[in-house]
Design a protein around this motif. Structure first.
Motif, short mmCIF file in Angstrom:
data_model
loop_
_atom_site.label_atom_id
_atom_site.label_comp_id
_atom_site.label_asym_id
_atom_site.label_seq_id
_atom_site.Cartn_x
_atom_site.Cartn_y
_atom_site.Cartn_z
N HIS A 105 0.87 -1.32 0.01
CA HIS A 105 0.07 -0.05 -0.05
C HIS A 105 0.83 1.28 -0.02
O HIS A 105 1.85 1.39 0.78
N GLY A 131 -4.35 -1.38 5.51
CA GLY A 131 -5.38 -0.20 4.71
C GLY A 131 -5.73 0.81 5.77
O GLY A 131 -6.53 1.52 5.28
N GLU A 164 -0.57 3.96 3.03
CA GLU A 164 -1.24 3.28 4.03
C GLU A 164 -0.55 2.13 4.66
O GLU A 164 0.52 1.85 3.97
#
Length: 714
Positions: free
Chosen positions: A595, A602, A598
């Protein structure tokens, strides 16, 4: 199931060629369970990987029909196994129970057929297809049975007489299972009654999940209970069992899971796809080596489901699929498929029906590892016929040549040997060297024979392409408008000479290829190599991406090709830039998906309670590689384990420049504050950000490169 253990990012260093000369000794199996089944590794299908918590009678019936219609049943796949979530499990009070304390089938998933239990109806359908039916259980007794003090069938005893209510047992559905004191009257009778019910449903295979060394009494009780039914029922144990208890598992069971789940649990929006990952498969190499002495007829080491059958949805490349099947076959592991049998990929189906590979699995012999490097593995075994089986595994991210010899795998001395590639089915002869150019994460799997008629076969000739790399394992790059030298080789390991050798190298349209030395030779003797140097140039208009170079060699009795990929890299970043916005050359991750800005979970990047607006969220073991083209001077970042996992996890963050480590965080654990790393990148072509797990498995190793900045020329 449901306890994912994932491992291994790509190796940082890699040798180009492995040669081993280690004599193999025959393995010794543990004393095996003698219940009349499991004399060969089981073959079939399990519902868990694809259906997971949503199995139904219709889905099981369809899987059985597909196993038959696809031809899988004809080559030996026979078990259709229903895993967890078939019973009513309302909550922490444990599974619902019948009048005798046994689990109750969920009628919404497995509706009864008249007065017939829904599970028996599924078993009947599977048996009608000529297949065998497997079921699932966890150890202990439901809290509901204890609360209701249900009677134990055929005895004066009740659940409360045998239960250990303060001892929790594993159940991955709703929990609520407690221990059984097997010294108490009625305890064995309770398991007997449950086994009798399963036998009446036509169960041929039973998996007991969530067991460990503390559950030996449960395993022994189930083994005895299945025997007393009079029905041959295969008993399988799961999971992550201790190798120190191998002889115990062999005494009571036909197979046992040596590790955690093969599934990667990395799909999005609840999808089962991808089913697994290369890291999950690669974690099995050490398990296969460690457990090798303990498997054998009647009791086999189980390395979990074979996730081959659904093409790219498997989560593996074609080479990686062949590697998983080759490793499982060398290990004589059960071949229990986890894929969707109703939507089989035709290439994968060909792999699964390869009877040459299946025969290696069904010989029931656990292969021994005779070579183990950071980039390759060699396993071998000797069959009763005298044939040697050898697998050359490339665990690196780049093609490489891997070699061993007939003497190293225990073959008797002879003038030459026949070498049958079990994936291509082509037979050649060799003077003794066993070598192959193996693609990244790929396998060469051979049957080796001492054959007096070796001269009837063509010599074994191998082609290879070698690219210049700044360090082992680096991504091979050619810049737009730039040129690179390439070397091709043709090697004859046959006893007979190879004749009329011709080499060629092709590149994409618009590229130029020039031979800088001779590209043909009239003859090539035993163990001789012919080399050609080439210059490959990319056009200035070439766009960023991966491009293939294909080398073809022709000789009098055949030909072969090898393809390698080179990358036109993105231009190096300029100025001071957040790495989260810079494209990478390659990326591996131990779990989930990478990510930007992030965490891997998440959430906002958070280390030690401090939130960072920019950075990269990954998971050990992981690697990120960037092309910086000698244009960058430094990189800085704050690293740590993301706060989303609390105090769990332990990792080591490293920064590498052209294969040299230039910064290291040392061991970091969950809950620690972030640590600043800076590194000098002067003169480097490549930057790598690496996270390794430390001291244990990779669970909870959510790793953040927060505020990662690189400074380059403007």
């Amino acid at each position: 199931m449901r306890r994912p253990i994932r491992a291994m990012a790509a190796a940082l260093t890699a040798g180009l060629t492995l040669f081993t000369g280690v004599i193999v000794s025959a393995p010794t199996a543990a004393q095996a369970e003698d219940n009349g089944v499991g004399l060969k590794p089981a073959m079939g299908w399990s519902s868990w990987s694809f259906l997971r918590s949503h199995p139904t009678a219709a889905a099981l019936d369809a899987a059985a029909d597909a196993m038959k219609a696809s031809g899988l049943a004809k080559v030996g796949y026979q078990y259709v196994n229903l895993d967890d979530f078939y019973y009513q499990c309302p909550g922490s009070q444990g599974p619902d129970v019948d009048q005798y304390g046994r689990w109750v089938t969920d009628p919404s998933k497995f509706p009864p057929s008249g007065s017939e239990n829904g599970i028996k109806a599924v078993g009947d359908h599977i048996h009608t297809d000529g297949l065998k039916f497997g079921l699932y259980v966890t150890p202990g007794i439901s809290k509901q049975a204890v609360a209701e003090n249900t009677p134990i069938e055929g005895t004066p005893y009740h659940a409360d007489d045998i239960a250990e209510p303060n001892t929790s047992e594993s159940n991955y559905n709703c929990g609520g299972m407690v221990g059984i004191d097997y010294s108490k009257p009625g305890a064995q009778a309770f398991i007997d009654s449950w086994a009798d019910e399963m036998a009446s449903w036509g169960v041929d295979y039973l998996k007991i999940d969530g067991v460990g060394s503390w559950d030996v009494p449960d395993v022994a009780a189930w083994s005895k209970a299945l025997r007393q039914t009079g029905r041959p029922i295969h008993l399988e144990l799961s999971n992550s069992l201790s190798v120190s208890d191998a002889s115990t598992w062999a005494e009571y069971a036909n197979g046992w899971r040596t590790g955690g789940d093969i599934e990667c649990y990395c799909g999005t929006n609840g999808s089962s796809y991808p089913l697994t990952s290369w890291n999950s498969v690669a974690s099995r190499f050490d398990e296969v080596a460690d457990w090798q002495p303990y498997g054998g007829p009647g009791a086999f080491n189980d390395y979990d489901s074979a996730e081959v059958g659904n093409g790219s949805n498997d989560g593996l490349t074609p080479n990686e699929r062949q590697t998983q099947l080759s490793l499982w076959a060398m290990a004589a592991s059960p071949l229990i498929l986890g894929t969707d049998l109703t939507h089989l990929d035709q290439t994968d189906l060909g792999y699964l029906k390869n009877t040459d590979v299946i025969a290696v699995d069904q010989d029931g012999i656990d292969a021994k590892r005779i070579a183990d490097t950071s980039t390759s593995q060699v396993f071998t075994k000797k069959e009763a016929t005298g044939d040697g089986i050898v697998a050359l595994f490339n665990t690196s991210d780049e093609q490489q040549s891997i070699s061993t010899s007939a003497s190293a795998i225990g073959m008797a001395s002879g003038p030459a040997y026949t070498l049958t590639d079990l994936w291509t089915h082509r037979t050649t002869e060799t003077a003794g060297t066993i070598t192959a150019v193996v693609p990244a994460h790929g396998t060469a799997l051979y049957r080796v024979r001492t054959d007096p008629q070796w001269n009837l076969y063509p010599p074994s000739v191998n082609a290879a392409v070698q690219l210049p790399l700044p360090y082992p394992g680096a991504t091979p790059v050619v810049t737009a408008g730039g040129a690179s030298t390439v070397q091709t080789t043709v090697t004859n390991t046959g006893r007979a000479p190879a004749r009329d050798i011709r080499a060629s190298l092709s590149a994409p349209a618009g590229w130029s290829v020039t031979a800088d030395s001779a590209s043909s030779t009239p003859t090539l003797g035993t163990n001789a190599t012919f080399e050609t140097a080439w210059t490959v140039s990319a056009p200035a208009t070439a766009t960023q991406g991966s491009y293939s170079l294909t080398m073809t060699e022709h000789h009098a009795t055949g030909s072969s090709t090898e393809t390698v990929d080179v990358v036109i890299p993105p231009p190096p970043p300029t100025g001071t830039t957040q790495l989260a916005g810079v494209p990478w050359l390659q990326e591996t991750i131990g779990w989930g998906t990478l990510h930007e800005n992030e965490s891997v979970g998440g959430n906002p990047l958070t280390i030690g309670g401090v939130v960072y607006p920019t950075g990269i969220g990954t998971h050990a073991d992981s690697l990120l590689e960037y092309y910086i083209g000698q244009k960058c001077s430094s990189v800085s970042t704050t690293v740590g384990i993301d706060s989303e996992v609390g105090n769990s996890g332990s990792v080591d963050f490293q920064i590498w420049a052209d294969g040299k480590q230039v910064a290291d965080s040392g061991v970091m654990t969950g809950g620690e504050p972030g640590k600043t790393l800076t590194a000098d990148l002067s003169g480097a072509q490549f930057l790598r950000l690496v996270v390794n797990h430390v001291g244990d498995n990779i669970n909870y190793d959510h790793s953040d490169w927060a505020n990662a900045q690189i400074t380059c020329a403007s």
